[in-house]
Motif scaffolding. Structure first.
Motif, short mmCIF file in Angstrom:
data_model
loop_
_atom_site.label_atom_id
_atom_site.label_comp_id
_atom_site.label_asym_id
_atom_site.label_seq_id
_atom_site.Cartn_x
_atom_site.Cartn_y
_atom_site.Cartn_z
N GLU A 105 0.81 -1.22 0.00
CA GLU A 105 0.00 0.00 0.00
C GLU A 105 0.85 1.27 0.00
OE1 GLU A 105 -3.52 -0.44 0.74
OE2 GLU A 105 -4.03 1.68 0.77
N PRO A 106 0.68 2.11 -1.04
CA PRO A 106 1.35 3.42 -1.00
C PRO A 106 0.57 4.39 -0.13
CG PRO A 106 0.12 3.20 -3.03
CD PRO A 106 -0.11 1.93 -2.25
N SER A 155 0.47 8.82 1.21
CA SER A 155 1.02 10.16 0.96
C SER A 155 1.97 10.52 2.08
CB SER A 155 -0.09 11.20 0.90
OG SER A 155 -1.24 10.66 0.33
N GLU A 204 -16.53 -2.43 13.13
CA GLU A 204 -15.47 -2.03 14.03
C GLU A 204 -14.46 -1.14 13.30
OE1 GLU A 204 -12.41 -4.74 15.97
OE2 GLU A 204 -14.27 -5.19 17.01
N THR A 205 -14.09 -1.58 12.09
CA THR A 205 -13.14 -0.80 11.30
C THR A 205 -13.71 0.58 11.00
OG1 THR A 205 -12.68 -2.90 10.25
CG2 THR A 205 -11.62 -0.97 9.31
N GLN A 213 -13.68 2.70 14.12
CA GLN A 213 -12.32 3.11 14.44
C GLN A 213 -11.88 4.24 13.51
OE1 GLN A 213 -10.24 1.66 17.05
NE2 GLN A 213 -9.34 3.64 16.58
N ALA A 214 -12.23 4.12 12.23
CA ALA A 214 -11.85 5.17 11.28
C ALA A 214 -12.52 6.49 11.64
CB ALA A 214 -12.24 4.74 9.86
N ASN A 268 -10.70 7.93 14.70
CA ASN A 268 -9.41 8.51 14.28
C ASN A 268 -9.63 9.86 13.61
OD1 ASN A 268 -8.07 6.23 15.11
ND2 ASN A 268 -8.10 5.26 13.10
N ILE A 295 -8.26 13.70 15.01
CA ILE A 295 -7.33 14.59 14.30
C ILE A 295 -8.08 15.84 13.82
CG2 ILE A 295 -7.52 13.63 11.96
CD1 ILE A 295 -4.24 14.63 13.68
N SER A 346 -9.82 10.16 7.06
CA SER A 346 -9.62 8.86 7.68
C SER A 346 -10.36 7.75 6.92
CB SER A 346 -10.09 8.94 9.13
OG SER A 346 -10.05 7.68 9.72
N ILE A 354 -8.56 7.04 3.61
CA ILE A 354 -7.37 6.19 3.76
C ILE A 354 -7.79 4.75 4.02
CG2 ILE A 354 -5.40 5.72 5.26
CD1 ILE A 354 -5.11 8.73 5.64
N GLN A 355 -8.82 4.60 4.84
CA GLN A 355 -9.26 3.26 5.22
C GLN A 355 -9.88 2.50 4.06
OE1 GLN A 355 -9.05 2.43 8.80
NE2 GLN A 355 -8.99 0.46 7.79
N PHE A 356 -10.75 3.17 3.32
CA PHE A 356 -11.56 2.41 2.35
C PHE A 356 -11.21 2.68 0.89
CE2 PHE A 356 -14.15 2.63 6.23
CZ PHE A 356 -14.27 1.27 6.47
N VAL A 357 -10.49 3.75 0.61
CA VAL A 357 -10.14 4.01 -0.80
C VAL A 357 -8.68 3.62 -1.04
CG1 VAL A 357 -10.07 5.68 -2.66
CG2 VAL A 357 -11.82 5.89 -0.88
N GLY A 358 -7.78 4.14 -0.25
CA GLY A 358 -6.36 3.84 -0.43
C GLY A 358 -5.57 4.79 0.44
N ALA A 359 -4.42 4.32 0.93
CA ALA A 359 -3.69 5.12 1.92
C ALA A 359 -3.15 6.41 1.34
CB ALA A 359 -2.56 4.29 2.51
N ASP A 360 -3.09 6.50 0.00
CA ASP A 360 -2.65 7.78 -0.56
C ASP A 360 -3.84 8.59 -1.08
OD1 ASP A 360 -3.14 6.01 -2.54
OD2 ASP A 360 -1.31 6.38 -3.68
N SER A 361 -5.05 8.18 -0.69
CA SER A 361 -6.23 8.84 -1.25
C SER A 361 -6.99 9.67 -0.23
CB SER A 361 -7.19 7.79 -1.82
OG SER A 361 -6.49 6.90 -2.63
#
Lengths: 416, 289
Positions: free
Chosen positions: A225-226, A228, B3-4, B7-8, B11, B15, B253, B256-263
């Motif tokens: 996983e990438p 940012s 739960e996920t 938690q998201a 989080n 922040i 949050s 990042i959790q459901f689309v992608g960590a860079d999204s």
């Protein structure tokens, strides 16, 4: 010429200001050279039998890598002192090494001009530098053209392509990835690895290397996983790692992100081995920033201070001088200086071309020059140490302990 | 799955509280003084360094150092308003933009020069602690930061609605010219608004210190989110900025959790565009203006 610039020479730098030369000339003329003759006569008595041998050191002692660069310069000075205290280069009449340090300012453009300036302004026998591969690549190009050998701990495989004056005595980047994957199997035979990497050139290229090698090493990658770089919160990412069921986490990150990731893993209470790779992760600063949470974290390095007794000695002296343990690049460059000394000894000449010849036939398996994982140094035609390999390390009691491979392990793996 | 998701959301909210402190500052300055403070993130950075040095030199807990970082930045804000901002308040926007932008660059580079680019962290007993409830966890340092951020936002709301000075600030933000005609001293109101905004940035810095590293560029990370929240929550609307900040935190949050960590940011900006498409003046439009 460069009269208005700060002189880069550190040791034994002769004052070059024209005004001073002029007054001295007048003074000599007036005294009929009597004093000058006396001074010349005194030279052999002081032990200055031979001209000192100039070694260039290119490190980023200012800019973003300043802290590491300053550590490198401290190590370079330590190495030169060690060689000189042991009697210098005997085949050259006990000639002393003279370190000429140049600041490359963590900048590629500056690296090019500084390397040029260092070579054209001094009679150099060899150069070492520059910590970051991006900087070393540039310096090695300049050295290639000027026919001055450069010896470096930088790990980019690019440094071994099409160069005849570049020598890399330590493990290459491609070997690091392999070692990391093998270390995953220390934790569990069924290695399930989550790879998270920042979406930059560094993260993408390194992670792809891991992905390609994983099947061959019998390691399953369950998450790739990438993210940012420079995020504010690592929790969502760690949530995902948790859901993936991985038992080892590879984090290809710069320091700030890595600190957040490590802290978040602890907060979540996730039981997972973390391998932070090399670079900033194996620096004393990392532990200072992360503290106890760093205990048990794994990484890879091209040198570690517990590889053998010689390295321990170097480490003790480095600690005395700087207050920190000798980090991989610092310790590695002490070994490099001794490799240069060995080459100079055999070349019996300060001529950079002859030093290159001697380096290419270097073959050591004892002493400070052989202080490396594997314990032997011999360069292949591409300038790569044929015995070079990385060492797997783990943070244990605020110190880095070598734990992998078996031959280099100096401490057992600490289970986390 | 639930739960996920839960938690998201937790989080994101935690922040989001920090984003709120930064964005409320930006929106307060915009509402009252009518300028965009591009340097707001750098004041967060200064707040962090104040807490860092108090912690490492004198052993002051970063949360306690709030009582120092906030007044210091309040005074800095009053001085900046008085000596710099006041002089460029005119019909033309450009000098104001240049001024705060230059201030941002100046502070950033000063920090680089003085503190270097190294990351500085402070360890507290609660830095790595978390409460576990069922399968969920709540990091203590972030929960404290969130609670204090909400308390400060509440105090600001009370101040704006119950005190004369607060009402004067709201009046100035609704219609500056009429407010002046009613005898409100704009310089005083502006100075207090600017000081308060910077004090909030300082608070954000101190609250971040137990779980985030200080470095010269750190403000840039938070100010981007703050600007998005300010626009989404309607420019100048404090409550809007607060709500939008929390939404942004959750959106990031979930992204990042459901689309992608860079999204994370993709989701945030998609949400912003959607909001602007349907409510061009932002979520808080009805109340403000």
């Amino acid at each position: 010429m460069t009269g208005d610039r700060k002189p880069s020479a550190i040791n034994n730098a002769a004052p070059t200001k024209a005004s001073r030369k002029l007054t001295r000339r007048k003074f000599l003329a007036k005294t009929g050279g009597v004093l000058a003759a006396g001074a010349f006569g005194a030279v052999p008595l002081r032990g200055w039998a031979a001209d000192p041998i100039n070694i260039g050191a290119l490190y980023p002692s200012t800019g973003s890598m300043a802290q590491i660069g300053i550590g490198c310069v401290a190590a370079a000075k330590l190495a030169v002192d060690m060689v000189n205290e042991a009697g210098g280069i005997k085949s050259l009449g006990g000639a002393r090494l003279n370190l000429i340090v140049s600041d490359v300012q963590s900048d590629t453009t500056v690296t090019r001009t500084e390397t040029d300036r260092l070579i054209s302004g001094n009679k150099l026998s060899a150069i070492h530098g520059c910590y970051a591969s991006a900087l070393t690549l540039i310096a090695s190009e300049v050295c290639e053209r000027a026919h001055v050998p450069i010896i470096t701990g930088s790990s980019s495989d690019q440094l071994n392509k099409g160069r005849t004056y570049t020598f890399t005595p330590f493990a290459r980047a491609s070997q690091f990835a392999k070692a990391q994957l093998q270390m995953a199997k220390l934790v569990s035979e069924q290695a399930k690895v989550a790879v998270i990497f920042e979406n930059t050139a560094f993260g993408t290229s390194t992670s792809n290397g891991l992905k390609e090698l994983a099947p061959g090493e019998g390691v399953e990658i369950v998450m790739f996983e990438p993210y940012s770089a420079g995020f504010t919160d690592a929790s969502p990412l760690i949530n995902k790692v948790k859901a993936s069921g991985a038992n080892t986490l590879f984090s290809l990150s710069y320091l700030n992100d890595l600190i957040l990731i490590v802290r978040t893993v602890k907060q979540v209470g996730l039981n997972i081995a973390i391998n932070g790779g090399s670079g900033g992760f194996v620096m004393p600063d990392f532990y200072k920033n992360v503290g106890k949470a760093a205990e048990g974290l794994q990484g890879v390095a091209h040198w570690n201070h517990d590889v053998n007794d010689d390295a321990q000695k170097v480490n003790a002296e480095f600690k005395k001088r700087t207050g920190e343990f000798a980090f991989e690049y610092a310790g590695g460059l002490v070994a490099q200086t001794f490799m240069l000394a060995d080459a100079l000894e055999r070349a019996a000449s300060a001529d950079p071309k002859k030093v290159r010849e001697a380096l290419s036939t270097l073959d050591v398996s004892s002493g400070y020059a052989a202080m490396a994982p594997g314990g032997k140094v011999k360069f292949g035609p591409d300038g790569k140490n044929v015995y070079g390999r990385p060492v797997g390390v783990q943070w244990q009691n605020a110190d880095l302990a070598s734990i992998f491979p078996k031959e280099d392990a100096r401490a057992p793996l600490m289970k986390t | 799955m639930w739960e996920t998701l839960a938690q998201a959301v937790i989080n994101g909210l935690l922040i989001g509280g920090i984003y709120a402190l930064v964005s409320i500052g930006v929106t307060l300055i915009f509402g009252v003084v009518k300028i965009v403070n591009f340097a707001q993130g750098e004041f967060v950075m200064i707040g962090m360094y104040i807490s860092f040095f108090l912690a490492t030199q004198f052993g002051v807990d970063p949360l306690v150092s709030l009582v120092i970082s906030m007044p210091v930045l309040f005074i800095a804000g009053v001085l900046i308003q008085h000596f710099l901002i006041r002089r460029v308040l005119g019909p033309n926007d450009m000098p104001q933009i240049f001024l705060t932008f230059a201030l941002s660059l100046l502070l950033l580079n000063l920090a680089l020069m003085l503190f270097s680019a190294n990351y500085r962290t402070v360890h507290t007993s609660y830095s790595d602690e978390a409460w576990h409830i069922g399968g969920l966890y709540i990091p203590v340092a972030k929960l404290i930061a969130f609670a204090v951020a909400m308390a400060l936002s509440g105090l600001l709301w009370v101040f704006l609605h119950t005190t004369d000075l607060g009402r004067a600030m709201r009046a100035a933000s609704q219609n500056r010219d009429v407010a002046m005609l009613m005898g409100i001293n704009p310089n005083r109101v502006f100075a207090v608004a600017f000081g308060t905004a910077l004090a909030l940035a300082g608070a954000a810095g101190s609250l971040l210190m137990p779980f985030y590293s200080a470095y010269p560029f750190v403000g840039q990370v938070f100010v981007l989110m703050a600007f998005v929240a300010v626009v989404m929550g309607t420019l100048g609307n404090v409550m809007g900025a607060l709500v939008a900040s929390l939404m942004m935190g959750v959106a990031e949050s979930l992204g990042i959790q459901f689309v992608g960590a860079d999204s994370g940011l993709i989701v945030v900006f998609a949400l912003l565009l959607l909001t602007l498409a349907f409510r061009p003046s932002g979520l808080g439009a009805r109340r403000g203006r």
